[in-house]
Design an enzyme around this catalytic site. Sequence first.
Site, mmCIF file in Angstrom:
data_model
loop_
_atom_site.group_PDB
_atom_site.id
_atom_site.type_symbol
_atom_site.label_atom_id
_atom_site.label_comp_id
_atom_site.label_asym_id
_atom_site.label_seq_id
_atom_site.Cartn_x
_atom_site.Cartn_y
_atom_site.Cartn_z
ATOM 1 N N LEU A 152 0.829 -1.216 0.000
ATOM 2 C CA LEU A 152 0.000 0.000 0.000
ATOM 3 C C LEU A 152 0.859 1.259 0.000
ATOM 4 C CD1 LEU A 152 -0.123 1.613 2.976
ATOM 5 C CD2 LEU A 152 -1.441 -0.389 3.591
ATOM 6 N N ASN A 210 10.125 -2.093 -4.056
ATOM 7 C CA ASN A 210 10.521 -0.745 -3.630
ATOM 8 C C ASN A 210 11.849 -0.329 -4.258
ATOM 9 O OD1 ASN A 210 8.222 -0.215 -2.250
ATOM 10 N ND2 ASN A 210 9.102 -0.265 -0.207
ATOM 11 N N CYS A 262 9.608 4.494 3.696
ATOM 12 C CA CYS A 262 9.796 3.190 3.047
ATOM 13 C C CYS A 262 10.930 3.132 2.037
ATOM 14 C CB CYS A 262 8.488 2.767 2.385
ATOM 15 S SG CYS A 262 7.125 2.722 3.558
ATOM 16 N N ARG A 332 8.636 11.552 7.689
ATOM 17 C CA ARG A 332 9.853 10.730 7.805
ATOM 18 C C ARG A 332 10.672 10.877 6.523
ATOM 19 N NH1 ARG A 332 7.431 4.980 8.997
ATOM 20 N NH2 ARG A 332 5.768 5.886 7.738
HETATM 21 C C1 UGA Z 1 5.933 3.148 -1.298
HETATM 22 C C2 UGA Z 1 5.501 2.160 -2.392
HETATM 23 O O1 UGA Z 1 4.990 2.887 -3.510
HETATM 24 C C3 UGA Z 1 4.430 1.209 -1.876
HETATM 25 O O2 UGA Z 1 4.108 0.255 -2.875
HETATM 26 C C4 UGA Z 1 4.977 0.497 -0.643
HETATM 27 O O3 UGA Z 1 4.003 -0.360 -0.077
HETATM 28 C C5 UGA Z 1 5.356 1.529 0.395
HETATM 29 O O4 UGA Z 1 6.361 2.416 -0.152
HETATM 30 C C6 UGA Z 1 5.897 0.806 1.593
HETATM 31 O O5 UGA Z 1 6.944 0.188 1.484
HETATM 32 O O6 UGA Z 1 5.203 0.748 2.612
HETATM 33 P P1 UGA Z 1 4.896 5.412 -0.315
HETATM 34 O O7 UGA Z 1 6.165 5.525 0.437
HETATM 35 O O8 UGA Z 1 3.606 5.630 0.365
HETATM 36 O O9 UGA Z 1 4.793 3.948 -0.995
HETATM 37 O O10 UGA Z 1 4.967 6.492 -1.457
HETATM 38 P P2 UGA Z 1 5.139 6.517 -3.045
HETATM 39 O O11 UGA Z 1 3.880 6.962 -3.641
HETATM 40 O O12 UGA Z 1 5.760 5.285 -3.540
HETATM 41 O O13 UGA Z 1 6.183 7.710 -3.177
HETATM 42 C C7 UGA Z 1 7.489 7.565 -2.637
HETATM 43 C C8 UGA Z 1 8.318 8.808 -2.895
HETATM 44 O O14 UGA Z 1 8.687 8.883 -4.261
HETATM 45 C C9 UGA Z 1 7.629 10.137 -2.572
HETATM 46 O O15 UGA Z 1 8.532 10.949 -1.858
HETATM 47 C C10 UGA Z 1 7.318 10.728 -3.923
HETATM 48 O O16 UGA Z 1 7.289 12.131 -3.898
HETATM 49 C C11 UGA Z 1 8.478 10.201 -4.753
HETATM 50 N N1 UGA Z 1 8.194 10.112 -6.192
HETATM 51 C C12 UGA Z 1 7.257 9.243 -6.662
HETATM 52 C C13 UGA Z 1 8.924 10.906 -7.074
HETATM 53 O O17 UGA Z 1 9.799 11.682 -6.659
HETATM 54 N N2 UGA Z 1 8.674 10.803 -8.412
HETATM 55 C C14 UGA Z 1 7.737 9.960 -8.913
HETATM 56 O O18 UGA Z 1 7.576 9.914 -10.156
HETATM 57 C C15 UGA Z 1 7.012 9.163 -8.006
#
Ligand code: UGA
Length: 453
Positions: A152, A210, A262, A332
């Site tokens: 998620l 991840n 994460c 975080r």
């Molecule tokens: C992430 C994974 O997407 C989930 O599948 C996983 O379950 C989760 O970690 C976990 O391990 O619990 P999350 O940390 O909620 O989810 O956020 P994401 O939507 O994946 O974004 C992560 C980071 O990447 C954010 O800081 C976002 O701003 C950045 N991001 C995302 C970018 O800089 N560019 C993008 O194109 C996409």
Amino acid sequence: MLRLTVLGAGYLGITHAVCMASLGFDVLGVDADASRADQLNAGQLPIFEPGLEDLLRAGLRVGRVRFTTSYSEAAAVGDVHFICTGTPQQPGSGHADLSQVRACVAALAPRLNRSCLVVGKSTVPVGTARQLAAELSWACPGAELAWNPEFLREGSAVADTLSPDRIVAGVTSGRAEDILRQVYAGPVSDGTPFIVTSLETAELAKAAANAFLATKVSFINAMAEVCETTGGDVRALARILGADPRIGPAFLQAGLGYGGGCLSKDVRAFRARADELGSGASLAFLREVDAINLRRRAHTADLALKMAGGDLTGTPVCVLGAAFKPGSDDVRDSPALEVAQALAGMGARVTVYDPVALGNARLAFPELAYGGCLAEAAQDAHVVLLLTEWPEFIELKPASLDATVARRNIIDARNVLDPSLWREAGWDYQALGVAEPAQRQADRTSWPHAVSE
Ligand code: UGA
């Protein structure tokens, strides 16, 4: 109907408990923190997650979900126990800190005296589940372990839990598989693939997913660095790459990079575990993925320093965004707050504004100043930095800030604003991964055989 317990009422645990209750199961959530359990039993969510509080209240109303601190009660009632405790990064190393997972199993196992399935959902280094399975079956022969990683995302946690892209069942017996099929009968009947595998592959599935997402973000941010030195435009580049269905547009948003609880720690823990197991060379590239990600933060702070004329001492600077991403109050490893802190370290008078994460930001970084609204944070600013792409920041127009700021300088570190709009309004607009027009022009004219684009 199976009775479920969820051990650990953090982001993952609360979401899982509440969503399982909404699927019709009786769920008992357990957390060592009594005030957290009380708060949840009163229908109040200690985290920001769209849609989750309504679902919690609905579950409490019909008596399907409840929270306690008692592992004895959980052991007595549960047919399936989900381990949902955190696995943060160990201070001073890349390894995951498994103390919460181990404490959870140590608290549950001696209290078990009937047949049950213990299901790990936390993100753990490969090999952890096999070890825990041995401990568990030694403590209670009727207890079996399975691993069922959670994918998620914060901000869309409810939808991701109720309609996941896939369900991974790491099991060592047909009985464990059957029980997990009963738990997830709803999503599976709606078409979610149910993938049965070993404990090790299930653990690796989460680490690899991840790591891949982080690599994709760092890939486009590496391209951003190349664009900055060659006069390219990473926004256009990402559009072009993403149009290829083999690549796809998701996770190609160049900017300040990833953060949160994460991706960063999971990438480091995966590499640390691989080193430990003698597979370090296979994951050596993840060091660079991490380095690219961290460089974007330093680059953004340097850009602000340049915009301020090379000296930030006493300079009012406005930081828009504190959450690690929009739709969350989680700070975080927030790239936005790390940049804010770096600017404060350079002597700037930084004021941060975020629509939902100010409370958590204040707790984590009490030394920074916070504005109660966007205009308050931007008052007299010499540089405005957009660091988390909340909708209200994406919709920002120059006219709403023209009279508030002292100097018209903006850094769009998430590539979400319309550059021409800001430049036409007299702002010095800079983004990550796009060389400024004057620089591009200079590059072109100095090129020996300039050709028009
Ligand atoms: C992430 C994974 O997407 C989930 O599948 C996983 O379950 C989760 O970690 C976990 O391990 O619990 P999350 O940390 O909620 O989810 O956020 P994401 O939507 O994946 O974004 C992560 C980071 O990447 C954010 O800081 C976002 O701003 C950045 N991001 C995302 C970018 O800089 N560019 C993008 O194109 C996409």
